[in-house]
Design a protein around this motif. Structure first.
Motif, short mmCIF file in Angstrom:
data_model
loop_
_atom_site.label_atom_id
_atom_site.label_comp_id
_atom_site.label_asym_id
_atom_site.label_seq_id
_atom_site.Cartn_x
_atom_site.Cartn_y
_atom_site.Cartn_z
N ASP A 109 0.63 -1.28 0.44
CA ASP A 109 -0.12 -0.10 0.53
C ASP A 109 0.33 1.51 -0.02
OD1 ASP A 109 -2.44 -1.74 0.35
OD2 ASP A 109 -2.95 -1.40 2.29
N TYR A 110 2.14 1.31 0.72
CA TYR A 110 2.77 2.51 0.99
C TYR A 110 3.88 2.46 -0.45
CZ TYR A 110 6.33 -1.28 1.94
OH TYR A 110 7.37 -2.30 1.84
N TRP A 111 3.68 1.75 -1.27
CA TRP A 111 4.94 1.85 -2.79
C TRP A 111 3.83 3.01 -2.90
CZ3 TRP A 111 5.17 -2.63 -6.17
CH2 TRP A 111 5.92 -3.73 -5.74
N SER A 112 5.60 4.14 -4.48
CA SER A 112 5.43 5.04 -4.77
C SER A 112 4.55 4.94 -6.01
CB SER A 112 6.28 5.83 -5.21
OG SER A 112 6.82 5.92 -3.74
N ASN A 113 3.85 6.15 -6.15
CA ASN A 113 2.88 6.11 -7.73
C ASN A 113 3.92 7.07 -8.90
OD1 ASN A 113 0.27 5.14 -6.35
ND2 ASN A 113 0.07 7.69 -5.75
N PHE A 114 3.83 7.05 -10.22
CA PHE A 114 4.16 7.69 -11.03
C PHE A 114 3.08 7.93 -12.07
CE2 PHE A 114 7.75 4.31 -9.84
CZ PHE A 114 8.51 5.14 -9.40
N LYS A 115 3.41 9.63 -12.65
CA LYS A 115 1.91 9.87 -13.06
C LYS A 115 2.52 10.70 -14.61
CE LYS A 115 -0.84 12.67 -11.16
NZ LYS A 115 -0.99 13.93 -10.21
N VAL A 116 2.68 9.90 -15.85
CA VAL A 116 3.41 10.39 -17.00
C VAL A 116 2.34 11.04 -17.72
CG1 VAL A 116 4.41 9.36 -18.60
CG2 VAL A 116 3.96 7.98 -16.67
N HIS A 117 2.71 12.43 -18.24
CA HIS A 117 2.25 13.87 -18.82
C HIS A 117 2.74 14.13 -20.24
CE1 HIS A 117 1.15 14.92 -15.10
NE2 HIS A 117 2.66 14.68 -14.32
N GLU A 118 2.37 13.26 -21.07
CA GLU A 118 2.71 13.72 -23.29
C GLU A 118 2.15 14.65 -23.51
OE1 GLU A 118 1.63 8.60 -23.88
OE2 GLU A 118 0.49 10.49 -24.34
#
Length: 367
Positions: A109-118
């Motif tokens: 649950d504590y893992w990071s998120n990656f938000k990718v912007h094109e």
């Protein structure tokens, strides 16, 4: 000689040698956050360089600019944060394919998120890869884009344009945002007593918030103090603000020297203080530069003559010049007002040879 850059809040570090994969890391002094431009070979970076990483800006997905994203994920997977990644159209698919090469069945649950912007000319598409869901891709609403700006926080703004390199290749401009500096002489002349209200005005200024409708301030009249109410708070901010000069950085990596690319570089990089620009070939190899959509020294000289940056750092020289790299600096002709910066040939560590590894037998604890 130590270089004294004009930046108030930006600390740029180029973590590559002349022949290495390019990597610019920016740190903001005020809060210690990091911003990475290109993501090639990263194994020589200390782990703490990743800890405060907020955003990555990728020029294009050729291996020498993109392969290090695996290291970023590895270092930040358990950091419990969201990291933004910016790149051209298709970068989200490439990131998804990178992640799909691994098994994520032990996601926490504590893992990071990656938000990718094109980045598109008229919009920025956004895809979220949540760590607690094993990085299963989720589409987010697109953002409208009016002008070159793609990212900003309290301390900097990042703008981009798309150039041609046989693929789309983004060039970036980083501008310091002005801070709110109080003119102490004006404050004294107006006999205003410093207090928490100054911090409130600075917060509104930096975060572009609305100023309060009125402000209570202590005013000094001789040896007496009284409280006054300011109703034109915006006017007070303008009156007390000390004029300042903001500085900027340009990052140009891997583009061809077409007329359209040239115009985009000159437009986006106008007035930059520090320009980092690829210079892959010497003048004699202009044909190779054209066929591979890179720049040579004569191309870079033409750009420098127009832009006249205060500092210029050439980077990403072809490895074919490993024994002739000094010729690069001999062929570059920056304007008189431009300081030419020089890189060591390589910063990445040399790989070990097999005969450099020692094997030792464990003989047990000493008695």
């Amino acid at each position: 000689m130590k270089i004294s850059f004009p930046f108030r809040n930006l600390m740029p570090t180029f973590f590559a040698g002349l022949l290495d994969d390019p990597l610019l890391l920016l740190r903001t002094r005020s809060n210690g956050r990091h911003f990475m431009f290109d993501c090639g070979q990263l194994h020589h970076l200390a782990k703490r360089s990743f800890t405060n990483l907020d955003a990555i800006f990728v020029s294009h997905a050729h291996m020498d600019h993109w392969m290090g994203i695996d290291s970023v994920v590895r270092h930040l997977i358990a950091a419990g944060k969201t990291v933004d990644i910016y790149g051209g159209p298709g970068i989200a698919d490439k990131f998804e394919h990178k992640l799909s090469g691994y098994d994520w069945n032990l996601a926490e649950d504590y893992w990071s998120n990656f938000k990718v912007h094109e980045v598109f000319p008229d919009r920025i598409d956004c895809e979220l890869f949540p760590g607690n869901e094993s990085f299963i891709r989720r589409s987010l609403p697109a953002e409208e884009r009016n002008g070159p700006l793609i990212y900003q926080n309290d301390f900097l703004k990042v703008s981009a344009d798309c150039c041609e390199h046989r693929v789309d290749s983004l060039i970036y401009r980083i501008d310091e945002r002005p801070t709110y500096l109080i003119d102490r002489q004006k404050l004294e002349a107006m006999q205003l007593v410093p207090g928490p209200w100054i911090g409130e005005l600075k917060r509104c200024f930096l975060q572009q918030l609305s100023y309060p409708a009125e402000l209570k301030i202590t005013c000094r009249e001789g040896n007496q103090f009284r409280e006054i109410v300011i109703r034109d708070v915006g006017g007070l901010v303008a009156q007390l603000n000390k004029p300042q000069r903001t500085s900027s950085i340009g990052y140009v990596s891997d583009i061809g020297f077409s007329r359209q690319n040239r115009e985009k570089v000159l437009t986006l990089m106008e007035g930059v203080d520090l320009l980092l620009c690829e210079c892959t070939f010497l003048r004699e190899a202009e044909d190779r530069a054209r066929s591979s959509s890179h720049l040579c020294t004569s191309d870079v000289n033409e750009l420098l003559a127009e832009l006249k940056p205060r500092f210029f750092l050439p980077m990403h020289l072809s490895r074919s010049y490993s024994r002739r790299h000094q010729e690069l600096y001999q062929e570059l002709e920056p304007p008189e007002e431009t300081t030419l910066l020089q890189l060591p040939l390589q910063l990445t560590p040399r790989p070990l040879l097999a005969n450099e590894i020692d094997w030792h037998c464990y003989s047990g604890p000493e008695r």
